[in-house]
Write a protein that holds these residues in place. Structure first.
Motif, PDB file in Angstrom:
ATOM      1  N   CYS A 201       0.856  -1.186   0.000  1.00  0.00           N
ATOM      2  CA  CYS A 201       0.000   0.000   0.000  1.00  0.00           C
ATOM      3  C   CYS A 201       0.895   1.240   0.000  1.00  0.00           C
ATOM      4  O   CYS A 201       1.914   1.256   0.693  1.00  0.00           O
ATOM      5  CB  CYS A 201      -0.864  -0.024   1.261  1.00  0.00           C
ATOM      6  SG  CYS A 201      -1.821   1.491   1.458  1.00  0.00           S
ATOM      7  N   PHE A 203       0.221   4.131   1.252  1.00  0.00           N
ATOM      8  CA  PHE A 203       0.023   5.009   2.416  1.00  0.00           C
ATOM      9  C   PHE A 203       0.839   4.511   3.602  1.00  0.00           C
ATOM     10  O   PHE A 203       1.483   3.466   3.532  1.00  0.00           O
ATOM     11  CB  PHE A 203      -1.472   5.095   2.757  1.00  0.00           C
ATOM     12  CG  PHE A 203      -2.253   5.792   1.691  1.00  0.00           C
ATOM     13  CD1 PHE A 203      -2.319   7.172   1.656  1.00  0.00           C
ATOM     14  CD2 PHE A 203      -2.893   5.061   0.697  1.00  0.00           C
ATOM     15  CE1 PHE A 203      -3.021   7.823   0.640  1.00  0.00           C
ATOM     16  CE2 PHE A 203      -3.588   5.700  -0.319  1.00  0.00           C
ATOM     17  CZ  PHE A 203      -3.652   7.079  -0.346  1.00  0.00           C
ATOM     18  N   CYS A 205      -0.349   4.562   7.261  1.00  0.00           N
ATOM     19  CA  CYS A 205      -1.187   4.845   8.428  1.00  0.00           C
ATOM     20  C   CYS A 205      -0.473   4.357   9.683  1.00  0.00           C
ATOM     21  O   CYS A 205       0.150   3.293   9.682  1.00  0.00           O
ATOM     22  CB  CYS A 205      -2.549   4.171   8.281  1.00  0.00           C
ATOM     23  SG  CYS A 205      -3.384   4.726   6.790  1.00  0.00           S
ATOM     24  N   CYS A 208      -1.125   0.698  11.131  1.00  0.00           N
ATOM     25  CA  CYS A 208      -1.161  -0.419  10.181  1.00  0.00           C
ATOM     26  C   CYS A 208       0.235  -0.988   9.911  1.00  0.00           C
ATOM     27  O   CYS A 208       1.203  -0.249   9.797  1.00  0.00           O
ATOM     28  CB  CYS A 208      -1.786   0.070   8.881  1.00  0.00           C
ATOM     29  SG  CYS A 208      -1.844  -1.179   7.600  1.00  0.00           S
ATOM     30  N   LYS A 316      -5.006   9.119   4.865  1.00  0.00           N
ATOM     31  CA  LYS A 316      -5.342   8.209   3.750  1.00  0.00           C
ATOM     32  C   LYS A 316      -6.645   8.611   3.069  1.00  0.00           C
ATOM     33  O   LYS A 316      -6.815   8.402   1.880  1.00  0.00           O
ATOM     34  CB  LYS A 316      -5.410   6.760   4.232  1.00  0.00           C
ATOM     35  CG  LYS A 316      -6.651   6.377   5.013  1.00  0.00           C
ATOM     36  CD  LYS A 316      -6.758   4.862   5.180  1.00  0.00           C
ATOM     37  CE  LYS A 316      -7.947   4.525   6.057  1.00  0.00           C
ATOM     38  NZ  LYS A 316      -8.015   3.122   6.424  1.00  0.00           N
TER      39      LYS A 316
HETATM   40  S1  SF4 Z   1      -4.630   1.240   6.721  1.00  0.00           S
HETATM   41 FE1  SF4 Z   1      -3.445   2.795   5.592  1.00  0.00          FE
HETATM   42  S2  SF4 Z   1      -1.395   1.918   5.289  1.00  0.00           S
HETATM   43 FE2  SF4 Z   1      -2.768   0.235   5.926  1.00  0.00          FE
HETATM   44  S3  SF4 Z   1      -3.448  -0.657   4.039  1.00  0.00           S
HETATM   45 FE3  SF4 Z   1      -5.009   0.859   4.576  1.00  0.00          FE
HETATM   46  S4  SF4 Z   1      -4.372   2.780   3.567  1.00  0.00           S
HETATM   47 FE4  SF4 Z   1      -2.630   1.359   3.532  1.00  0.00          FE
END
Ligand code: SF4
Ligand code: B12
Length: 430
Positions: A201, A203, A205, A208, A316
């Motif tokens: 991904c 992003f 976060c 995560c 996000k």
């Molecule tokens: S929570 Fe954030 S970092 Fe994790 S998969 Fe979803 S968008 Fe990506």
């Protein structure tokens, strides 16, 4: 070479077959298709003759349903949580009988999933060691990746931590064929399939683990995903869930070509997104294509409507992006009640009033809300922050039912869940 694949039982307060499949395990076995003999023992199979005799296990319209379960004592460190602790999955004796009736296999590959589910892995290791002492036990998946040093103490022979499978091929002494799709033929009674078109991904976060575990976002080869889809539809699978973390990222290169092929080949699968979509990427055109290609349920990762919270945790998605995505989906023909916004409950930086406002915001868009209980994950900024409340080196404390109750108290958690239920009910009674 004979390899036993095991999807272990779950020890938890709650578990539900929300399109749950041992997809990592089946993918690894798929790479060895034709190079070893495989048998799958899936404790979470809801369609064995045993499970079929139990009450209340039937599937809903999208192939989801309850697991067979037995109530057990809570582990000592979770005794204060006022919920019943259970063991979900086929009875232990069935696995013991299976092992006793078969000649020992060379290897036993065990799927691990949530970090706080490791008691199920422990049980499998104990039984295999006792009945097949010479079989080599290999663990891989999420728990091993996130809690490597804890997992080393469970007594398996080999651990595959992370996504690099080279050490596994070396250990097994076999060369893989990485073009092969997952070994779905190992699943005798297949009702639901899983696909993953991408890894990682873009992003970051703060709650995560995905960015750290997978590194850079990468699309999987389209041809392989299409071959897997064909394999699933040939098996008569009606419902398919995507396990991607960022299914909509760079959609024009990944999801759009995939869905165009689904339409061209006239494949009639019902598609689902339990792992949460990013509303930011849902344009009018993409919403139309998704609905036309067969998406039936849309789970959107929203988490919280507070701008400050959104910025603080990685930006996000923002509230106006959720509202726009919902508009596009409904205009494209999606049922409003099949659209659900996930919101985090029990995140340490969430103010309860803000969470209530978020729940009302999603409800105001005419869509369902679902509280996603926060599970603190070691190695993530938010998980590390939780060391001030719990021992993060004991994975049972990552339990998603337990952590919000420890942080907010049982009454508050019940009140918020009740509010969510009432808001959702208001959508169908208005
Ligand atoms: S929570 Fe954030 S970092 Fe994790 S998969 Fe979803 S968008 Fe990506
Ligand atoms: C799909 C998914 C789900 C599904 C269910 C999956 C399942 N089968 O149980 C659903 C949507 C239901 C779900 C729910 C939740 N999830 Co979830 N989920 C995932 C996701 C996206 C994939 C997990 C998976 O199937 N991996 C296996 C396959 C698909 O991965 P793979 O890349 O092909 O695997 C590679 C390696 O790992 C390895 N491998 C994998 N398995 C195996 C097995 C063997 C034997 C070997 C050798 C190798 C191997 O080989 C592959 C090589 O590339 C992960 C994030 C991620 N990307 O891993 C989060 C993740 C596991 N979930 C997470 C969370 C937080 C949750 C929820 C708590 C969210 C919530 N609050 O509701 C709930 C918990 C549900 C519960 N009852 O407790 C966390 C973990 C939390 C934890 N403490 O462990 C993760 C890591 C996401 C995150 N935020 O960081 N989830």
């Amino acid at each position: 070479m004979k390899i036993l694949l095991v999807n272990p039982p779950i020890y938890d307060f709650a578990a539900y077959d929300f399109w749950v499949k041992p997809y990592g395990l089946l993918s690894v076995a798929g790479y060895l298709r034709g190079r070893a003999d495989f048998t799958l023992f899936d404790y979470l199979d809801r369609f064995t003759p045993f499970a079929a005799r139990q009450k209340d296990l039937e599937s809903d319209q999208w192939g989801r349903g309850r697991f067979y379960c037995e109530q057990i004592l809570s582990p000592a460190c979770l005794e204060a949580i006022p919920r019943y602790f259970r063991r979900f999955g086929l009875p232990r004796g069935m696995f013991e009988d299976f092992l006793t009736e078969q000649e020992p296999f060379d290897f036993v590959l065990v799927q691990t999933m949530m970090t706080y589910w490791y008691q199920g892995i422990q049980e499998v290791i104990e039984d295999v060691r006792r009945i097949w002492p010479k079989a080599k036990i290999v663990l891989g998946g999420n728990y091993v990746t996130l809690c490597d040093s804890h997992a080393q103490k469970l007594g398996a022979d080999f651990l595959v931590s992370g996504t690099n499978l080279e050490p596994l091929w070396e250990y097994l002494g076999v060369k893989p064929d990485l073009k092969q799709p997952a070994l779905w033929e190992a699943v005798e009674r297949l009702n639901v399939g899983v696909l993953k078109l991408t890894d990682g991904c873009p992003f970051n976060c703060t709650y995560c683990s995905v960015p750290k575990v997978y590194g850079k976002f990468k699309a999987r080869p389209l041809g392989r995903s299409l071959a897997e889809l064909e394999l699933l539809t040939k098996r008569g699978v009606e419902n398919i869930a995507f396990y991607d973390d960022a299914l909509l990222f760079e959609a024009e290169k990944v999801l759009v070509p995939f869905l165009n092929e689904v339409l061209k080949r006239d494949i009639k699968a019902k598609l689902h997104t339990p792992n949460g979509l990013n509303a930011r990427f849902i344009t009018r055109g993409l919403a139309e294509l998704m609905v036309r290609a067969g998406f039936k349920t849309f789970y959107l990762g929203f988490e919280n409507a507070s701008l400050q919270w959104q910025r603080h945790t990685g930006s996000k998605v923002f509230s106006d992006e959720l509202a726009r995505a919902v508009e596009h989906l409904i205009a494209a023909g999606a049922e409003p009640t099949s659209i659900t916004a996930y919101q985090i409950l029990g995140h340490p930086q969430t103010d309860v009033q803000e969470l209530e406002a978020s729940m009302r915001f999603a409800n105001g868009l005419g869509i369902r809300g679902m509280l996603a209980d926060f599970s603190p994950i070691p190695g993530t900024p938010d998980g590390e922050h939780c060391r001030q409340w719990v021992d993060m080196d004991e994975p049972l404390f990552h339990n998603k039912t337990a952590f919000p109750i420890m942080l907010l108290g049982n009454d508050e958690v019940n009140r918020l869940k009740d509010l969510q239920r009432r808001l959702n009910r208001s959508l169908t009674t208005d």
